[in-house]
Design a protein around this motif. Structure first.
Motif: not given
Length: 459
Positions: A357-381
């Motif tokens: 639902a927020f593809v464009e926003a996350y694309d821009r944020l991750t491209e700018a290294r402002a956001a990181r995507m985590v796959e699961d609980e362990a990666t989040l920790a």
């Protein structure tokens, strides 16, 4: 799907709604018991109103929940500044409360009618809107058809079409075309959204950007911010915001894992639906975690593990208390939640992979290294621990996020330009009619007194 099949499907939807209408009382009653409806205002869901329609031109604006309400707030205020009345409908108790806090108790507000012909017709017969504006992805067949039958212009703003919704509509193309052809204009968030609406038969479609990037920075009570900041002190902290069922448990497990390395750790949990706070507190405490609830006026003590942000309209407070924010509905559930508020308040952003639902926003944020995507609980920790250990990296993510939000600005002006051909005639009509905030105080003008506010349906 043929055109005939589409017409048959819509007619069946109409008949089915009429047949189920007598049973809707049970549906609404169940929602009341779950805190999803206001008992004293349940008749509004059937299109009934205790508020008189004010004289002069009127625009109906619908925003389903808190996020959409915040996105259209500036637009609503701009329309009201033209002395054109607005009737705002929302679908949740939290969004109704948010609208009251953000736009004032003199705003005309109703709960959106059920998408069943008797309810929609009763609502339209009473309010007789000159223009209908819907935010983001609100596609209600009966409402669209009834507005179309009355030749009331209807516009979708901040329009978005998720991968799943587009796939579903694409398999029913004739049905989509028979609905979307009723829209006078679609103002889409992104080029991808615009192309999808065009493919489904909407005309015309313009790309105006995301209104959520143009909202004002979330406000905060400075005295409360100072009080809570002092209570937390120099403790390590992170936040899980806009969480959905299951993600609070993830936050609890991440907290326990990280506390081994950071004994003073505080985790701030802000559920998307604050009415779940009681059950969440019990869940945390059953796992041996000490909880302080914002709704109870509790401040974190040195022993507090979880600070539960179970209030409405205070996201600005919670985000100012942390440098790291995980945005929910992305590990459990689908679609994600809006990451732009944490970006504009200078937090490093983490999210699960489900953000359609927020593809464009996350694309821009991750491209700018402002956001990181985590796959699961362990990666989040691991990621939270890494950012706590590397404050320069965290700070760089925060500054990048603020730049992204600045670059995404301008959606309000572009949306206003798209709406102007429809609003300008109403502006002229309002001037000729002599509308003004002082003219009809009991009908929702900005000068309404206490008695007028009670008449508007607010509690």
């Amino acid at each position: 799907m043929s055109e005939l099949w589409a017409r048959t499907a819509l007619q069946t939807y109409r008949w089915l709604g009429a047949a189920l209408y007598p049973l809707m009382g049970t549906y609404v009653a169940v929602r009341i018991t779950r805190g999803k409806e206001e008992r004293g205002r349940r008749r509004e869901r059937y299109g009934r109103s205790t508020i008189d329609r004010p004289d002069g031109p009127l625009i109906w604006i619908h925003a389903a929940s808190v996020g959409e309400t915040g996105a259209v707030s500036a637009l609503i205020q701009r329309i009201r500044d033209l002395d054109i009345r607005v009737i705002l409908t929302t679908g949740t108790v939290t969004s109704a409360n948010f609208a009251r806090e953000r736009l004032g108790e003199d705003l005309l507000h109703q709960y959106v009618p059920l998408d069943i012909k008797p309810a929609v017709s009763r609502f339209l017969n009473h309010w007789k809107p000159d223009l209908a504006i819907f935010a983001e992805s609100e596609i209600w067949p009966m409402t669209i058809l009834e507005l179309g039958a009355r030749r009331i212009p209807q516009i979708l703003i901040n329009g978005r079409m998720s991968d799943r919704s587009f796939k579903r509509w694409s398999h029913r193309l004739a049905l989509a075309e028979s609905l979307f052809e009723n829209l006078s204009h679609v103002a889409a968030q992104s080029e991808v959204d615009g192309e999808r609406f065009r493919a489904l038969g909407a005309r015309p479609v313009t790309v105006t950007g995301n209104l959520k990037a143009d909202v004002a920075i979330p406000p905060v009570d400075q005295a409360e911010l100072r009080r809570l900041s002092a209570a937390i002190g120099e403790r390590s902290r992170w936040a899980a915001i806009s969480t959905h069922d299951g993600e609070e448990l993830v936050a609890a497990r991440v907290h326990k894992a990280l506390k081994k390395y950071r004994p003073g750790l505080l985790t701030i949990v802000v559920p998307r639906h604050p009415d779940r706070a009681g059950a969440l507190r019990k869940m945390f405490e059953e796992r041996g975690l000490s909880v302080a609830s914002r709704s109870n006026g509790e401040a974190p003590t040195p022993q507090t593990d979880i600070f539960l942000g179970d209030t409405i309209g205070e996201m600005g407070l919670y985000l100012r208390l942390t440098d790291i924010a995980f945005v929910g509905k992305s590990l459990v559930g689908h679609g994600g939640q809006n990451p732009l508020e944490p970006a504009m308040l200078g937090t490093a952003i983490l999210s699960g992979p489900n953000v359609s639902a927020f593809v464009e926003a996350y694309d821009r944020l991750t491209e700018a290294r402002a956001a990181r995507m985590v796959e699961d609980e362990a990666t989040l920790a691991k990621t939270v621990h890494h950012l706590m250990s590397q404050p320069k990296v965290c700070d760089a993510m925060a500054r990048a996020g603020m730049r992204v939000v600045t670059d995404m600005g301008g959606a309000l002006e572009r949306t206003w330009s798209a709406l102007d051909p429809y609003i300008h005639p109403l502006r002229v009509q309002a001037a000729l009619h002599g509308n003004g905030p002082e003219a009809h105080p009991a009908s929702g003008g900005r000068g309404a007194g206490h008695a007028g506010r009670r008449a508007l349906g607010w509690k």
